[in-house]
Motif scaffolding. Structure first.
Motif, mmCIF file in Angstrom:
data_model
loop_
_atom_site.group_PDB
_atom_site.id
_atom_site.type_symbol
_atom_site.label_atom_id
_atom_site.label_comp_id
_atom_site.label_asym_id
_atom_site.label_seq_id
_atom_site.Cartn_x
_atom_site.Cartn_y
_atom_site.Cartn_z
ATOM 1 N N PRO A 1 -14.609 8.930 -7.037
ATOM 2 C CA PRO A 1 -14.104 8.864 -8.218
ATOM 3 C C PRO A 1 -13.514 7.704 -8.511
ATOM 4 C CG PRO A 1 -13.492 10.921 -7.053
ATOM 5 C CD PRO A 1 -13.957 10.062 -6.195
ATOM 6 N N ASP A 2 -13.162 7.421 -9.728
ATOM 7 C CA ASP A 2 -12.250 6.135 -10.197
ATOM 8 C C ASP A 2 -10.903 6.201 -9.640
ATOM 9 O OD1 ASP A 2 -14.365 5.335 -11.804
ATOM 10 O OD2 ASP A 2 -13.566 6.282 -13.681
ATOM 11 N N VAL A 3 -10.630 5.077 -8.827
ATOM 12 C CA VAL A 3 -9.247 5.003 -7.993
ATOM 13 C C VAL A 3 -8.774 3.685 -8.888
ATOM 14 C CG1 VAL A 3 -9.913 6.373 -6.231
ATOM 15 C CG2 VAL A 3 -10.444 3.825 -6.351
ATOM 16 N N ARG A 4 -7.567 3.603 -8.505
ATOM 17 C CA ARG A 4 -6.652 2.388 -8.883
ATOM 18 C C ARG A 4 -6.265 1.628 -7.529
ATOM 19 N NH1 ARG A 4 -1.515 4.538 -11.228
ATOM 20 N NH2 ARG A 4 -2.180 6.465 -10.382
ATOM 21 N N PHE B 1 -7.716 -8.458 -0.735
ATOM 22 C CA PHE B 1 -8.984 -8.536 -1.474
ATOM 23 C C PHE B 1 -9.710 -7.126 -1.407
ATOM 24 C CE2 PHE B 1 -10.536 -9.259 2.873
ATOM 25 C CZ PHE B 1 -11.766 -8.770 2.603
ATOM 26 N N TRP B 2 -9.512 -6.431 -0.637
ATOM 27 C CA TRP B 2 -9.945 -5.176 -0.523
ATOM 28 C C TRP B 2 -9.286 -4.183 -1.329
ATOM 29 C CZ3 TRP B 2 -14.659 -3.657 1.310
ATOM 30 C CH2 TRP B 2 -15.018 -4.044 2.475
ATOM 31 N N ILE B 3 -8.027 -4.324 -1.313
ATOM 32 C CA ILE B 3 -7.196 -3.418 -2.339
ATOM 33 C C ILE B 3 -7.601 -3.837 -3.829
ATOM 34 C CG2 ILE B 3 -4.676 -2.789 -2.966
ATOM 35 C CD1 ILE B 3 -4.254 -3.321 0.060
ATOM 36 N N ASP B 4 -7.522 -5.020 -4.026
ATOM 37 C CA ASP B 4 -7.688 -5.658 -5.452
ATOM 38 C C ASP B 4 -9.012 -5.052 -5.919
ATOM 39 O OD1 ASP B 4 -5.232 -6.816 -5.516
ATOM 40 O OD2 ASP B 4 -6.085 -8.869 -5.156
ATOM 41 N N GLY B 5 -9.869 -4.777 -4.939
ATOM 42 C CA GLY B 5 -11.485 -4.533 -5.118
ATOM 43 C C GLY B 5 -11.554 -3.070 -5.129
ATOM 44 N N MET B 6 -10.431 -2.151 -5.264
ATOM 45 C CA MET B 6 -10.655 -0.835 -4.705
ATOM 46 C C MET B 6 -11.538 -0.049 -6.128
ATOM 47 S SD MET B 6 -9.398 1.349 -2.678
ATOM 48 C CE MET B 6 -7.973 0.746 -2.233
ATOM 49 N N PRO B 7 -11.514 -0.443 -7.373
ATOM 50 C CA PRO B 7 -12.376 0.107 -8.350
ATOM 51 C C PRO B 7 -14.005 -0.078 -7.786
ATOM 52 C CG PRO B 7 -10.612 -0.932 -9.537
ATOM 53 C CD PRO B 7 -10.286 -1.230 -8.072
ATOM 54 N N PRO C 1 -3.539 7.677 2.876
ATOM 55 C CA PRO C 1 -3.824 8.993 1.968
ATOM 56 C C PRO C 1 -5.338 8.391 1.144
ATOM 57 C CG PRO C 1 -2.057 7.578 1.126
ATOM 58 C CD PRO C 1 -2.399 7.149 2.571
ATOM 59 N N GLY C 2 -6.281 8.593 1.765
ATOM 60 C CA GLY C 2 -7.327 8.074 1.048
ATOM 61 C C GLY C 2 -7.953 8.861 -0.231
ATOM 62 N N GLY C 3 -7.555 10.068 -0.225
ATOM 63 C CA GLY C 3 -7.913 10.942 -1.355
ATOM 64 C C GLY C 3 -7.489 12.433 -1.046
ATOM 65 N N GLY D 1 -7.710 4.958 -1.041
ATOM 66 C CA GLY D 1 -7.933 5.177 -2.369
ATOM 67 C C GLY D 1 -6.869 6.121 -3.038
ATOM 68 N N GLY D 2 -6.347 6.980 -2.312
ATOM 69 C CA GLY D 2 -5.205 7.808 -2.816
ATOM 70 C C GLY D 2 -3.685 7.145 -3.001
ATOM 71 N N VAL D 3 -3.635 5.957 -2.464
ATOM 72 C CA VAL D 3 -2.246 5.451 -2.402
ATOM 73 C C VAL D 3 -1.575 5.314 -3.684
ATOM 74 C CG1 VAL D 3 -1.086 3.258 -1.977
ATOM 75 C CG2 VAL D 3 -2.844 4.326 -0.268
ATOM 76 N N ALA D 4 -2.418 4.740 -4.774
ATOM 77 C CA ALA D 4 -1.557 4.426 -5.937
ATOM 78 C C ALA D 4 -1.198 5.955 -6.454
ATOM 79 C CB ALA D 4 -2.312 3.771 -7.101
ATOM 80 N N GLU D 5 -1.964 6.966 -6.632
ATOM 81 C CA GLU D 5 -1.725 8.254 -7.187
ATOM 82 C C GLU D 5 -0.467 8.844 -6.445
ATOM 83 O OE1 GLU D 5 -3.696 12.631 -8.088
ATOM 84 O OE2 GLU D 5 -5.009 10.894 -7.752
ATOM 85 N N LEU D 6 -0.675 9.086 -5.149
ATOM 86 C CA LEU D 6 0.435 9.596 -4.380
ATOM 87 C C LEU D 6 1.750 8.857 -4.604
ATOM 88 C CD1 LEU D 6 0.761 11.889 -2.443
ATOM 89 C CD2 LEU D 6 0.435 10.468 -0.367
#
Length: 214
Positions: free
Chosen positions: A102-105, A87-93, A33-35, A65-70
């Motif tokens: 848009p801002d993502v977590r 490292f990719w996930i930690d660097g999402m912002p 779920p990217g967004g 990008g939409g994982v945290a929200e979903l």
């Protein structure tokens, strides 16, 4: 038991988010779920399924990008990718800034996946294949019963994933395709991260990057 699917294109990158579900139990998983969370939730509601988990092939923003929200909205666990993509996930912002999202977590999966693991929803079981190259922690999900693979950005119809991102490796990518995917069988259909579906047999014949003749 049958594995059903619906492809839900999300983000300006037209990334193929996949809604997978077991037709016997109507239990489901959302892959990448990217967004565009509302679009994904609309597909869930239309199909009348209950999402049990979120699966992630790799840590690029258009896929994750939409994982945290979903996950928060549905109160479900996240599984994948392999920890080499941390490292990719930690660097999402930072990815959001780089690619104009848009801002993502960022998030921490409830379970990092590795070669030989399985993931389940309803009565569906899918094998996990660690297929580095596009990213070092990329994984593929494969249902032997349904002869279906969800391959993220490893393989496309007529092409393969980019390897010019940090820690990308073209030789590793081609090795992943030939050593992990081709042995699954020519009849396996696959959902890519972008573009139309194809089969492994079709790509072995015609893909200029990884066919049996290239």
């Amino acid at each position: 038991m049958a594995l059903n699917y619906q492809i839900v294109p999300v983000t300006p990158f037209e990334q193929n988010c996949s809604l997978l579900w077991c037709d016997e139990t109507m239990r489901a998983a959302v892959v990448d779920p990217g967004g565009d969370i509302r679009r994904i939730l609309a597909a869930v509601e239309k199909r009348g399924v209950q999402v049990e988990r979120i699966l992630v092939t790799h840590g690029h923003i258009d896929h994750a990008g939409g994982v945290a929200e979903l996950a928060e909205r549905l109160a479900v666990p996240v599984e994948g990718p392999h920890e080499d993509d941390r490292f990719w996930i930690d660097g999402m912002p930072q990815q959001a800034l780089t690619f104009g999202f848009p801002d993502v977590r960022s998030f921490t999966p409830d379970r990092w996946l590795k070669q030989g693991d399985t993931v389940r929803f309803g009565q569906v079981e899918m094998q996990v294949l660690h297929c580095p190259g596009h990213t070092p922690g990329h994984v593929v999900f494969f249902s032997d019963a349904a002869r279906l693979a969800v391959v993220g950005d490893v393989l496309f119809r007529g092409s393969v994933g980019r390897t010019d991102f940090p820690k990308g490796n073209f030789d590793a990518l081609i090795a992943s395709i030939r050593q992990k995917l081709w042995p699954l069988g020519d009849d396996v259909a696959f959902i890519s991260g972008h573009g139309p579906m194809s089969t492994f047999g079709e790509e072995r014949l015609n893909n200029p990057f990884c066919s049996d003749w290239s």
